[in-house]
Design a protein around this motif. Sequence first.
Motif, PDB file in Angstrom:
ATOM      1  N   SER A 143       0.806  -1.214   0.000  1.00 36.42           N
ATOM      2  CA  SER A 143       0.000   0.000   0.000  1.00 36.42           C
ATOM      3  C   SER A 143       0.840   1.265   0.000  1.00 36.42           C
ATOM      4  N   GLU A 144       2.096   1.153   0.445  1.00 38.63           N
ATOM      5  CA  GLU A 144       2.979   2.320   0.452  1.00 38.63           C
ATOM      6  C   GLU A 144       3.224   2.865  -0.948  1.00 38.63           C
ATOM      7  N   ALA A 145       2.941   2.060  -1.970  1.00 35.22           N
ATOM      8  CA  ALA A 145       3.249   2.471  -3.336  1.00 35.22           C
ATOM      9  C   ALA A 145       2.027   2.478  -4.241  1.00 35.22           C
ATOM     10  N   THR A 146       0.819   2.374  -3.677  1.00 33.28           N
ATOM     11  CA  THR A 146      -0.365   2.208  -4.517  1.00 33.28           C
ATOM     12  C   THR A 146      -1.329   3.383  -4.427  1.00 33.28           C
ATOM     13  N   GLN A 147      -2.099   3.537  -5.493  1.00 32.84           N
ATOM     14  CA  GLN A 147      -3.162   4.535  -5.531  1.00 32.84           C
ATOM     15  C   GLN A 147      -4.514   3.872  -5.243  1.00 32.84           C
ATOM     16  N   VAL A 148      -4.525   3.076  -4.181  1.00 31.73           N
ATOM     17  CA  VAL A 148      -5.688   2.261  -3.827  1.00 31.73           C
ATOM     18  C   VAL A 148      -5.893   2.322  -2.327  1.00 31.73           C
ATOM     19  N   THR A 149      -7.144   2.384  -1.891  1.00 32.05           N
ATOM     20  CA  THR A 149      -7.480   2.125  -0.496  1.00 32.05           C
ATOM     21  C   THR A 149      -8.762   1.310  -0.455  1.00 32.05           C
ATOM     22  N   VAL A 150      -8.940   0.540   0.604  1.00 32.48           N
ATOM     23  CA  VAL A 150     -10.117  -0.317   0.751  1.00 32.48           C
ATOM     24  C   VAL A 150     -10.730  -0.059   2.117  1.00 32.48           C
ATOM     25  N   ILE A 151     -11.997   0.356   2.108  1.00 33.88           N
ATOM     26  CA  ILE A 151     -12.728   0.687   3.338  1.00 33.88           C
ATOM     27  C   ILE A 151     -14.072  -0.036   3.309  1.00 33.88           C
ATOM     28  N   THR A 152     -14.444  -0.650   4.431  1.00 32.16           N
ATOM     29  CA  THR A 152     -15.726  -1.343   4.515  1.00 32.16           C
ATOM     30  C   THR A 152     -16.825  -0.380   4.938  1.00 32.16           C
ATOM     31  N   ASP A 153     -17.933  -0.405   4.207  1.00 35.01           N
ATOM     32  CA  ASP A 153     -19.098   0.404   4.561  1.00 35.01           C
ATOM     33  C   ASP A 153     -19.779  -0.240   5.771  1.00 35.01           C
ATOM     34  N   SER A 154     -19.784   0.470   6.898  1.00 36.04           N
ATOM     35  CA  SER A 154     -20.343  -0.092   8.130  1.00 36.04           C
ATOM     36  C   SER A 154     -21.826  -0.399   8.007  1.00 36.04           C
ATOM     37  N   ALA A 155     -22.526   0.296   7.135  1.00 33.20           N
ATOM     38  CA  ALA A 155     -23.965   0.103   7.002  1.00 33.20           C
ATOM     39  C   ALA A 155     -24.316  -1.138   6.194  1.00 33.20           C
ATOM     40  N   THR A 156     -23.444  -1.525   5.246  1.00 34.64           N
ATOM     41  CA  THR A 156     -23.793  -2.608   4.321  1.00 34.64           C
ATOM     42  C   THR A 156     -22.818  -3.776   4.336  1.00 34.64           C
ATOM     43  N   ASP A 157     -21.691  -3.642   5.057  1.00 31.44           N
ATOM     44  CA  ASP A 157     -20.624  -4.651   5.039  1.00 31.44           C
ATOM     45  C   ASP A 157     -19.990  -4.812   3.661  1.00 31.44           C
ATOM     46  N   GLU A 158     -20.160  -3.816   2.799  1.00 28.81           N
ATOM     47  CA  GLU A 158     -19.475  -3.859   1.505  1.00 28.81           C
ATOM     48  C   GLU A 158     -18.053  -3.348   1.676  1.00 28.81           C
ATOM     49  N   LYS A 159     -17.095  -4.139   1.203  1.00 20.12           N
ATOM     50  CA  LYS A 159     -15.691  -3.736   1.251  1.00 20.12           C
ATOM     51  C   LYS A 159     -15.416  -2.941  -0.021  1.00 20.12           C
ATOM     52  N   MET A 160     -15.318  -1.619   0.114  1.00 21.57           N
ATOM     53  CA  MET A 160     -15.297  -0.727  -1.040  1.00 21.57           C
ATOM     54  C   MET A 160     -13.868  -0.496  -1.535  1.00 21.57           C
ATOM     55  N   LEU A 161     -13.658  -0.749  -2.805  1.00 20.39           N
ATOM     56  CA  LEU A 161     -12.382  -0.448  -3.458  1.00 20.39           C
ATOM     57  C   LEU A 161     -12.432   1.001  -3.933  1.00 20.39           C
ATOM     58  N   CYS A 162     -11.464   1.798  -3.508  1.00 16.64           N
ATOM     59  CA  CYS A 162     -11.401   3.208  -3.881  1.00 16.64           C
ATOM     60  C   CYS A 162     -10.070   3.457  -4.576  1.00 16.64           C
ATOM     61  N   LEU A 163     -10.111   4.132  -5.720  1.00 16.81           N
ATOM     62  CA  LEU A 163      -8.960   4.222  -6.604  1.00 16.81           C
ATOM     63  C   LEU A 163      -8.640   5.659  -6.970  1.00 16.81           C
ATOM     64  N   GLY A 164      -7.395   5.873  -7.376  1.00 12.57           N
ATOM     65  CA  GLY A 164      -7.027   7.134  -8.004  1.00 12.57           C
ATOM     66  C   GLY A 164      -5.801   7.781  -7.394  1.00 12.57           C
ATOM     67  N   PRO A 165      -5.200   8.706  -8.116  1.00  8.18           N
ATOM     68  CA  PRO A 165      -3.994   9.385  -7.638  1.00  8.18           C
ATOM     69  C   PRO A 165      -4.172  10.103  -6.310  1.00  8.18           C
ATOM     70  N   ALA A 166      -5.394  10.435  -5.923  1.00  7.65           N
ATOM     71  CA  ALA A 166      -5.612  11.075  -4.627  1.00  7.65           C
ATOM     72  C   ALA A 166      -5.120  10.198  -3.480  1.00  7.65           C
ATOM     73  N   PHE A 167      -5.083   8.875  -3.691  1.00  5.17           N
ATOM     74  CA  PHE A 167      -4.666   7.941  -2.640  1.00  5.17           C
ATOM     75  C   PHE A 167      -3.189   7.554  -2.750  1.00  5.17           C
ATOM     76  N   GLN A 168      -2.489   8.082  -3.734  1.00  4.38           N
ATOM     77  CA  GLN A 168      -1.079   7.732  -3.923  1.00  4.38           C
ATOM     78  C   GLN A 168      -0.217   8.434  -2.880  1.00  4.38           C
ATOM     79  N   PRO A 169       0.506   7.681  -2.044  1.00  6.29           N
ATOM     80  CA  PRO A 169       1.414   8.350  -1.109  1.00  6.29           C
ATOM     81  C   PRO A 169       2.425   9.224  -1.845  1.00  6.29           C
ATOM     82  N   VAL A 170       2.677  10.388  -1.296  1.00  2.00           N
ATOM     83  CA  VAL A 170       3.690  11.252  -1.885  1.00  2.00           C
ATOM     84  C   VAL A 170       5.080  10.741  -1.559  1.00  2.00           C
TER      85      VAL A 170
END
Length: 386
Positions: A143-170
């Motif tokens: 994850s130190e090198a990726t533009q990806v984060t994964v967060i589970t929606d507490s309301a639905t138990d969906e493990k959400m894949l979130c993508l894009g340069p906004a998540f890229q560590p500087v």
Amino acid sequence: MVASLSLPRIMRVGPGAADELGDVMTGLGLSRPLLVTDAFLVGTGAAERLTAALHKAGLHPRLFSDTVPDPTTDSLAPGLAALHEHRADSVIGFGGGSPMDSAKALALLGVRGGHMRDYKAPRVNLGPALPVIAVPTTAGSGSEATQVTVITDSATDEKMLCLGPAFQPVAAVVDVELTMSMPPRLTADTGIDALTHAVEAYVSRKANPFTDSLALAAIGTIGRQLRRAYADGSDARAREAMMLAATQAGIAFSNSSVALVHGMSRPIGAHFHVAHGLSNAMLFPAVTAFSVHAAPGRYADCARALGAAAGTDPEDVAAGKLVDALHGLCQDLEVPSPRAHGIDREAWTRLTPLMAEQALGSGSPANNPVVPTAGQIEELYARIYA
């Protein structure tokens, strides 16, 4: 095809690299980081040592250690409050994949607001976001090198894949000394996670020459070193090699993609609270066997890199040897089936249709050499249960 590539601007890699974190922060013009970690690293004293080093460098960090395994939207709320109270200008993710996923999500939400479900795939998030500096303590997520984060929606138990340069560590600070205390089970699970990243990046429909070279290098290293690191956690050479391979595999899949294993793995983690690397390991041999006929040349390359096949083996033979090698690796590393892990059969069967729907909804299976139907995913879940 034009490949769209994204990497950390700064990388410090090697034993003792964590000692240079203050210099990295200062060089980026940052002074008020929120240090996002977990209770385990507070308990070992590692978080306190990192905080002290930041103070010594003239920075003003605040510690947030209430992250949870497989972070949820609910678990982000206190972190977001701490971020705003501290008036943080950056976020340091310190730990395994879960603290780093949390740090990336907080960096975006702290600037953009809203809910994580607003940012899940297929949306590509360009920012803005606070700068993220990643300091991994496991050799697996990448994850130190990726533009990806994964967060589970507490309301639905969906493990959400979130993508894009906004998540890229500087910046990524990759210090093998931080991994030396990993127990065997964590070493195995994170190591297979890294191998899954590398293989899926290579066989993905989005693979490209840049990611191919990194993926094959990571596969080769993991094939030589993972069993050694599992058998002897004090083997510094094996640990350092696995740390580098995990980062290489992270860069590879972040700039290519993961595929069916990851698509099916996330729902297992969300519904049954199985660690991400372990759920990948449960799936890896069976999903590879399902997919291998559609890209025998690519899987054969992986087998040869892993050391499971010879250069003289025909493609289909080499590809078949990869499946056998993955079965053998999971056996050697004592990967349990879902049943052996204690998951109730009735609950597994009842949730299988939902898990298949969520796997397809993540988009990852569409990158697989064989794009599965929901029914085929349900069959794979049934096959791996026992």
